[in-house]
Motif scaffolding. Sequence first.
Motif, PDB file in Angstrom:
ATOM      1  N   SER A  54       0.855  -1.192   0.000  1.00 22.88           N
ATOM      2  CA  SER A  54       0.000   0.000   0.000  1.00 22.88           C
ATOM      3  C   SER A  54       0.886   1.235   0.000  1.00 22.88           C
ATOM      4  CB  SER A  54      -0.913   0.035   1.239  1.00 22.88           C
ATOM      5  OG  SER A  54      -0.130   0.157   2.418  1.00 22.88           O
ATOM      6  N   CYS A  55       0.266   2.380  -0.215  1.00 21.51           N
ATOM      7  CA  CYS A  55       1.008   3.639  -0.079  1.00 21.51           C
ATOM      8  C   CYS A  55       1.328   3.877   1.393  1.00 21.51           C
ATOM      9  CB  CYS A  55       0.182   4.784  -0.650  1.00 21.51           C
ATOM     10  SG  CYS A  55       0.973   6.380  -0.488  1.00 21.51           S
ATOM     11  N   THR A  56       0.402   3.494   2.253  1.00 23.44           N
ATOM     12  CA  THR A  56       0.633   3.606   3.700  1.00 23.44           C
ATOM     13  C   THR A  56       1.935   2.886   4.054  1.00 23.44           C
ATOM     14  OG1 THR A  56      -1.760   3.530   3.993  1.00 23.44           O
ATOM     15  CG2 THR A  56      -0.412   3.178   5.960  1.00 23.44           C
ATOM     16  N   PHE A  81      -4.735  12.533   3.963  1.00 25.50           N
ATOM     17  CA  PHE A  81      -5.252  11.262   4.452  1.00 25.50           C
ATOM     18  C   PHE A  81      -4.481  10.857   5.713  1.00 25.50           C
ATOM     19  CE2 PHE A  81      -5.739   6.517   3.925  1.00 25.50           C
ATOM     20  CZ  PHE A  81      -7.090   6.514   4.218  1.00 25.50           C
ATOM     21  N   VAL A 126       2.333  16.654   0.242  1.00 22.29           N
ATOM     22  CA  VAL A 126       1.285  15.790  -0.330  1.00 22.29           C
ATOM     23  C   VAL A 126       0.806  16.470  -1.614  1.00 22.29           C
ATOM     24  CG1 VAL A 126      -0.997  14.760   0.056  1.00 22.29           C
ATOM     25  CG2 VAL A 126       0.568  15.097   1.997  1.00 22.29           C
ATOM     26  N   ASP A 152       4.353  12.352  -0.448  1.00 21.72           N
ATOM     27  CA  ASP A 152       3.146  11.527  -0.516  1.00 21.72           C
ATOM     28  C   ASP A 152       2.539  11.790  -1.892  1.00 21.72           C
ATOM     29  OD1 ASP A 152       0.615  10.446  -0.488  1.00 21.72           O
ATOM     30  OD2 ASP A 152       0.271  10.856   1.632  1.00 21.72           O
ATOM     31  N   ALA A 154       0.618   9.660  -3.485  1.00 19.58           N
ATOM     32  CA  ALA A 154      -0.455   8.673  -3.632  1.00 19.58           C
ATOM     33  C   ALA A 154      -1.356   9.038  -4.806  1.00 19.58           C
ATOM     34  CB  ALA A 154      -1.274   8.586  -2.355  1.00 19.58           C
ATOM     35  N   GLN A 155      -1.613  10.330  -4.955  1.00 24.27           N
ATOM     36  CA  GLN A 155      -2.515  10.800  -6.015  1.00 24.27           C
ATOM     37  C   GLN A 155      -1.737  11.307  -7.221  1.00 24.27           C
ATOM     38  OE1 GLN A 155      -5.138  13.696  -4.155  1.00 24.27           O
ATOM     39  NE2 GLN A 155      -5.437  12.397  -2.354  1.00 24.27           N
ATOM     40  N   SER A 176       0.173   5.273  -4.553  1.00 26.70           N
ATOM     41  CA  SER A 176      -0.910   4.363  -4.148  1.00 26.70           C
ATOM     42  C   SER A 176      -1.572   3.752  -5.378  1.00 26.70           C
ATOM     43  CB  SER A 176      -1.971   5.093  -3.327  1.00 26.70           C
ATOM     44  OG  SER A 176      -3.056   4.203  -3.071  1.00 26.70           O
ATOM     45  N   HIS A 178      -4.416   1.888  -4.736  1.00 23.37           N
ATOM     46  CA  HIS A 178      -5.709   1.535  -4.147  1.00 23.37           C
ATOM     47  C   HIS A 178      -6.784   1.649  -5.231  1.00 23.37           C
ATOM     48  CE1 HIS A 178      -9.338   2.362  -1.624  1.00 23.37           C
ATOM     49  NE2 HIS A 178      -8.813   1.369  -0.947  1.00 23.37           N
ATOM     50  N   LYS A 181      -7.581   5.031  -6.830  1.00 23.43           N
ATOM     51  CA  LYS A 181      -6.550   5.833  -7.485  1.00 23.43           C
ATOM     52  C   LYS A 181      -6.568   5.616  -9.007  1.00 23.43           C
ATOM     53  CE  LYS A 181      -4.997   7.698  -3.677  1.00 23.43           C
ATOM     54  NZ  LYS A 181      -5.549   7.053  -2.493  1.00 23.43           N
ATOM     55  N   GLY A 188      -2.450  -1.586  -2.874  1.00 24.43           N
ATOM     56  CA  GLY A 188      -1.038  -1.634  -3.264  1.00 24.43           C
ATOM     57  C   GLY A 188      -0.440  -0.253  -3.372  1.00 24.43           C
ATOM     58  N   TYR A 320     -11.202  15.257   2.947  1.00 23.98           N
ATOM     59  CA  TYR A 320     -10.629  15.130   4.284  1.00 23.98           C
ATOM     60  C   TYR A 320     -11.205  16.086   5.327  1.00 23.98           C
ATOM     61  CZ  TYR A 320      -6.970  13.072   1.355  1.00 23.98           C
ATOM     62  OH  TYR A 320      -6.284  12.333   0.442  1.00 23.98           O
TER      63      TYR A 320
HETATM   64  C1  PLP Z   1      -4.880   7.076  -0.963  1.00 23.25           C
HETATM   65  C2  PLP Z   1      -3.923   7.885  -0.182  1.00 23.25           C
HETATM   66  C3  PLP Z   1      -3.053   7.297   0.760  1.00 23.25           C
HETATM   67  C4  PLP Z   1      -3.140   5.861   1.159  1.00 23.25           C
HETATM   68  O1  PLP Z   1      -2.964   4.961   0.136  1.00 23.25           O
HETATM   69  P1  PLP Z   1      -3.121   3.384   0.442  1.00 23.25           P
HETATM   70  O2  PLP Z   1      -2.523   2.760  -0.781  1.00 23.25           O
HETATM   71  O3  PLP Z   1      -4.577   3.110   0.581  1.00 23.25           O
HETATM   72  O4  PLP Z   1      -2.359   3.078   1.664  1.00 23.25           O
HETATM   73  C5  PLP Z   1      -2.136   8.110   1.388  1.00 23.25           C
HETATM   74  N1  PLP Z   1      -2.065   9.426   1.142  1.00 23.25           N
HETATM   75  C6  PLP Z   1      -2.884  10.026   0.265  1.00 23.25           C
HETATM   76  C7  PLP Z   1      -2.744  11.492   0.020  1.00 23.25           C
HETATM   77  C8  PLP Z   1      -3.852   9.282  -0.414  1.00 23.25           C
HETATM   78  O5  PLP Z   1      -4.674   9.895  -1.265  1.00 23.25           O
END
Ligand code: PLP
Length: 375
Positions: A54-56, A81, A126, A152, A154-155, A176, A178, A181, A188, A320
């Motif tokens: 995951s991104c986490t 997030f 982010v 971060d 993720a996006q 991310s 997920h 996304k 993932g 958020y």
């Molecule tokens: C979706 C998201 C995450 C978490 O991603 P996961 O893959 O679900 O762990 C973290 N930070 C941001 C900004 C996100 O949008």
Amino acid sequence: MINFNIPPFVGDETKYIAKAIQNRKICGDGEFTKKCNLFFEEQTGSSKVLLTTSCTHALEMAAILADIKPGDEVIMPSYTFVSTADAFVGRGAKIVFVDIRPDTMNLDEKLIEAAITKKTKAIVPVHYAGVACEMDTILDIAKRHNLWVIEDAAQGVNAFYKGKALGAIGNFGCFSFHETKNYSMGEGGALLIRNKNDIERAEIIREKGTNRSKFFRGQIDKYTWVDFGSSYLPSDMNAAYLWAQLEKFDEINNSRLRCWDYYNNALKSLADEGKIDLPFIPEGCIHNAHMFYIKAKNLEERSKLISYLKNYDIGAVFHYIPLHSSPAGQKFGIFFGEDKYTTKESERLLRLPIYYGLSEEDCSYICKKIFEFYK
Ligand SMILES: *Cc1c(COP(=O)(O)O)cnc(C)c1O
């Protein structure tokens, strides 16, 4: 019903998952994981990309790699997030939230320096909605204060800042995949590593603290426990799902961009009349249409608009709740300076449906209903 999101599916996912099963290699680091890693190394210019669960978890790996320890301070926006903060809280860090810019909803680079203390170890920008933070300024601050920069992103997959891929600009970047996304493998993510010196330790952390990656490459004749780690590598079946989408990398992006551009053009007159605000893309940023949001006048108007659209089966959603106003945010962090925009702007923001394959007719219908609401 127009859903807010439908996870991407391009057609070859099932075939590739079957292939992963036939390979008799359904654990981590099989054929498809390697293909995905290589794809992103080429696409982003990172020294190394490692698919994660995951991104986490990619953020957790970055926090371990940066040696974040109890008492350290980490600077990030409150408008993000929970995972952005969780990864560092897990290492005992105190989170220092800094206000955002109202135009991009990103960390306000001008406010970062004042929040730095002797305990500060890292800045975590982010890239909200796949629109880049002001990375030149952030890298300059980090360099002068000897801080890690952990993006971060993720996006931010397939989005750019001054020609550089998001996630490949700081020391570490986190993607991310997920299902919400742009590109997905269910659950993932990926860790992007800029400096070659950080690669070996990252591989060890990802393999439960062992040097198993070196062993599989034949560089050592047995593997052993050498550091702290966890299990951060995804099953190759998940990577197979992602690989099908990486083969349609541009097609997915273009489909999303078409929706984004449609909304942006169609709603422009409402913005010109001062009724709503539209997203802002700073010069030098190429976004990936991860999200299309509008801003209503205030919380009350936004709530009414969400209900109005819901009556027409349109899944528009808010985003958020600022972390500093949550119970855990209060326990693990502080807001540095004044919350001028974080709360106010987050209460106005409304996300419209956007996903691979969303039709122009649907976008048009959604815009029509928004115009009706504002009549
Ligand atoms: C979706 C998201 C995450 C978490 O991603 P996961 O893959 O679900 O762990 C973290 N930070 C941001 C900004 C996100 O949008």
